[in-house]
Design an enzyme around this catalytic site. Structure first.
Site, PDB file in Angstrom:
ATOM      1  N   LYS A  17       0.652  -1.228  -0.147  1.00  0.00           N
ATOM      2  CA  LYS A  17      -0.132   0.079  -0.009  1.00  0.00           C
ATOM      3  C   LYS A  17       0.927   1.345  -0.017  1.00  0.00           C
ATOM      4  CE  LYS A  17      -4.087   1.672   2.381  1.00  0.00           C
ATOM      5  NZ  LYS A  17      -4.922   1.272   3.470  1.00  0.00           N
TER       6      LYS A  17
ATOM      7  N   SER B  48      -9.832   1.418   3.181  1.00  0.00           N
ATOM      8  CA  SER B  48      -9.001   2.439   1.978  1.00  0.00           C
ATOM      9  C   SER B  48      -8.100   1.424   1.232  1.00  0.00           C
ATOM     10  CB  SER B  48      -8.232   3.359   3.000  1.00  0.00           C
ATOM     11  OG  SER B  48      -7.188   2.668   4.119  1.00  0.00           O
TER      12      SER B  48
ATOM     13  N   SER C 152     -10.312  -1.139   6.724  1.00  0.00           N
ATOM     14  CA  SER C 152      -9.756  -0.834   5.417  1.00  0.00           C
ATOM     15  C   SER C 152      -9.135  -1.916   4.880  1.00  0.00           C
ATOM     16  CB  SER C 152      -8.595   0.261   5.861  1.00  0.00           C
ATOM     17  OG  SER C 152      -9.219   1.534   5.897  1.00  0.00           O
TER      18      SER C 152
END
Length: 468
Positions: free
Chosen positions: A81, A156, A180
């Site tokens: 990420k 997310s 997330s």
């Protein structure tokens, strides 16, 4: 071997690499070819590391040729990420002002993956400041759900989920502060494991300050995969200790068998409103699959559930007013500033007594859940009470945002308590994946994974059958 390397799960691929049936270069070349094919449409990976990944793969093959012992993910492509440090790369978090913030060292979770032999092929997209259940930002653009571009891929860690679902790599790194990992895994039809807070070490050298208190208690690093077995494997690698994180706990990954048969609590009715029929159907199917596998399933509501979800927001808001608001208002894109403003609207800023009282109340609720898990070691519940949200649904109005927070309470209540949670796909409804969440007491990811494998076997679902 009938499948291309990019179609294999990490456990399978690592085994074939160790026996030299597939080379590391072949594994990475296959993943990169798949990325080049589908990423331009989905935009899951704003950064693709072609040259670096191939060079690392060639070196990994030379290591294997020397006959030395290799790690459990040797040669396996992974993605990381954009809000976590990867040495030599930008930790931009989807924020334009941070696009030149280059990390000098790997974050612990990245270092652990590298030591296990994993090869980083790209970076996963995320919303600005990772504060939405949607994945879009001004720097990297929007990530699409590979099932349907009109609905969110989740957030997310939406780039991670979309990448895994569409075959860009068998393991993607994500993090979970309020859902997330679990939300995008569910939205894209893959497995997402939120470990217990303290299980996986976390620190970013690019950060000027240490994490705010609610983040220390609630935020975790974890994997998104296409199988429960791969989630277990990835957890074993990610959870290695690192002295940079003094909050890391050396808890075992496996425990002695408990009382059998396994008792599971089924939580399927929201106390305030009716959930989507597809959510209820998925829970009921999963409950029956667990019964068929020998479990005892009883419909029980966990204690103080709605209060736990509300406390997540209260603690987060008070912490972010002190530790995040100036940066978000100055550097965030329009979408995150709008949603963040609605997030902070309720409850209003509180006194020091109220803030400290919230942390005290958290312990009371955590004790009640701990006692709950004595009688029902596994909790079967939704990921979300609704179906996948239409794109940018959180920006529609303040009232709609408030309703969405209620619909996401299975994510926020458990995050507030720092508990482990596993999102497991169960099938397809109306062209979109369905799934359930399994929770357990602290450091009992093994129970979540064991129950998840029972559901996975019975469901017979494979995301690549539909998206390959």
């Amino acid at each position: 071997m009938n499948n291309s390397p990019w179609q294999l799960n990490a456990t399978e691929l690592a085994g074939l690499i160790r026996t030299k049936e597939i080379s590391c270069v072949e594994a990475v070349e296959s993943a990169l070819a798949r990325i080049d094919e589908v990423n331009p449409r989905i935009n899951a990976l704003p950064v693709v590391l072609h040259e670096q990944a191939l060079a690392a793969a060639a070196e990994a093959d030379r290591v294997l040729a020397r006959g030395v012992a290799v790690g459990p993910l040797h040669g396996v492509p992974v993605t990381i990420k954009v809000n976590v440090d990867v040495a030599g790369g930008a930790t931009d978090g989807g924020i334009t002002a941070l696009k030149e913030l280059v990390a000098e060292t790997d974050a612990p979770v990245v270092a652990n993956l590298r030591r296990a032999g994993a090869l980083i092929v790209g970076r996963n997209n995320a919303p600005s400041f990772s504060l939405r259940w949607f994945t879009d930002n001004d720097l990297h653009g929007r990530t699409l759900n590979p099932w349907n571009p009109q609905v969110t891929p989740g957030g997310s860690s939406g780039g991670a989920a979309a990448a895994v679902a569409s075959g860009m790599g068998p393991i993607a790194h994500g993090n979970d502060y309020g859902g997330s990992i679990r939300h995008p895994a569910w939205a894209c039809g893959v497995v997402g494991l939120r470990p217990t807070a303290g299980r996986v070490p976390a620190v970013n050298g690019t950060s000027k300050d240490d994490r705010i208190l609610s983040n220390q208690l609630m935020s975790v690093q974890g994997p998104l995969t296409r199988s429960v077995a791969d989630a277990r494997l990835a957890l074993s690698v990610m959870a290695e200790g690192d002295p940079r994180d003094p909050l890391w706990v050396p808890a075992p990954l496996e425990y002695a068998p408990g009382v059998q048969p396994l008792k599971v609590a089924l939580f399927k009715k929201h106390p305030a409103f009716a959930s989507d029929p597809s959510v209820i159907a998925s829970l009921e199917r999963s409950a029956q699959w667990l019964i068929d596998a020998g479990c005892i399933v009883e419909e029980v509501e966990p204690p103080h559930f709605e209060e736990a979800a509300q406390l997540w927001r209260e603690m987060l808001n008070d912490d972010l007013r002190r530790g995040g608001k100036p940066a978000i208002e100055a550097l965030g894109d329009e979408a995150v500033r709008t949603v963040f403003g609605w997030q902070l609207a309720t409850p209003p800023a509180g006194s020091a007594d109220r803030v400290l009282g919230a942390y005290q109340r958290r312990l009371t609720i955590a004790r009640a859940w701990s006692l709950f898990f004595v009688d029902h070691p596994v909790l079967l519940m939704p990921v979300s009470w609704s179906k996948q949200f239409p794109i940018d649904e959180d920006r529609r109005s303040a009232d709609r945002f408030e309703q969405m927070l209620l619909e996401q309470s299975p994510l926020t209540a458990t995050a507030m308590l720092g508990l482990p949670g596993l999102s497991v796909p169960t099938g397809i409804d109306g062209g979109l994946p369905t799934g359930v969440q399994l929770c357990a007491s602290r450091y009992r990811e093994d129970l979540c994974l064991a129950a998840g494998e029972m559901i996975e076997r019975a469901a017979g679902y494979s995301v690549l059958k539909h998206l390959a």
